[in-house]
Design a protein around this motif. Structure first.
Motif: not given
Length: 203
Positions: A138-157
């Motif tokens: 569960r932690w792996v899945v949640e951490t993957a989601e949070r990391t992708l959210d951060r990556v997306r926000r970073f790359t779109e900025a």
């Protein structure tokens, strides 16, 4: 009546990104102001939450017990954590646990500059608990989601845009603009977990 300070959110992060988070800062001059590490994907972290395999424990203290623990995430990357007399519960867990074991850890990031000028990042655990494989997954899945959210926000900025999140701008400045390694760590972690599950169901 004085208000109690709210506890900082514990960020979920894979070891590869955590170990690259070498820049620390405070947001006020108060001695007791929290110290944050800046994640390369543009998020500040005063506390982290990680789950992985405890592979090794060792008392590295000289005059008193000071325990080192190595926790490996699904990519094979390592979180190092250290607990001594000021973290008695965490230290006793590291003394008693028999590796390998799945553990959940909440703690504070700490940075240390070596004589060579490198910055090592570790965790000072507030709590360590033994968990099962389902909790790790569960932690792996949640951490993957949070990391992708951060990556997306970073790359779109746009770092030149005044409206850009200040921590994203700070991460651009401190670490540069390439966050592809953290997207890769998400893919690697999810694939590793799926491989484990496939092997288990084949047995």
């Amino acid at each position: 009546m004085a208000s109690t300070p709210t506890r900082e959110v514990a960020r979920r992060v894979f070891a590869r990104e955590f170990n690259d988070a070498s820049y620390t800062f405070k947001e006020s001059d108060d001695d007791r102001a929290p110290v944050y590490v800046l994640l390369p994907t543009g998020e500040r972290a005063n506390r982290v939450f990680l789950v992985g395999t405890l592979t090794e424990t060792e008392d590295v203290g000289e005059d008193s017990e000071y325990w080192q623990g190595r926790v490996v995430d699904p990519n094979g990357d390592t979180f190092f954590m250290y607990a001594g007399q000021y973290q008695p519960d965490a230290a006793s867990m590291l003394r008693e646990l028999e590796p390998p074991a799945y553990v959940a850890v909440v703690g504070k990031p700490r940075t240390y500059e070596t004589d060579e000028g490198d910055v090592n990042v570790s965790v000072r655990p507030e709590s360590i608990s033994q968990v099962d494989e389902a909790t790790r997954d569960r932690w792996v899945v949640e951490t993957a989601e949070r990391t992708l959210d951060r990556v997306r926000r970073f790359t779109e900025a746009d770092p030149e845009d005044a409206a850009t999140d200040e921590y994203v701008s700070m991460a651009y400045e401190e670490y540069g603009e390439d966050v592809s390694a953290y997207r890769e760590s998400v893919i690697g972690a999810l694939e590793s977990m799926q491989d484990e599950q496939a092997e288990a169901s084949a047995d």
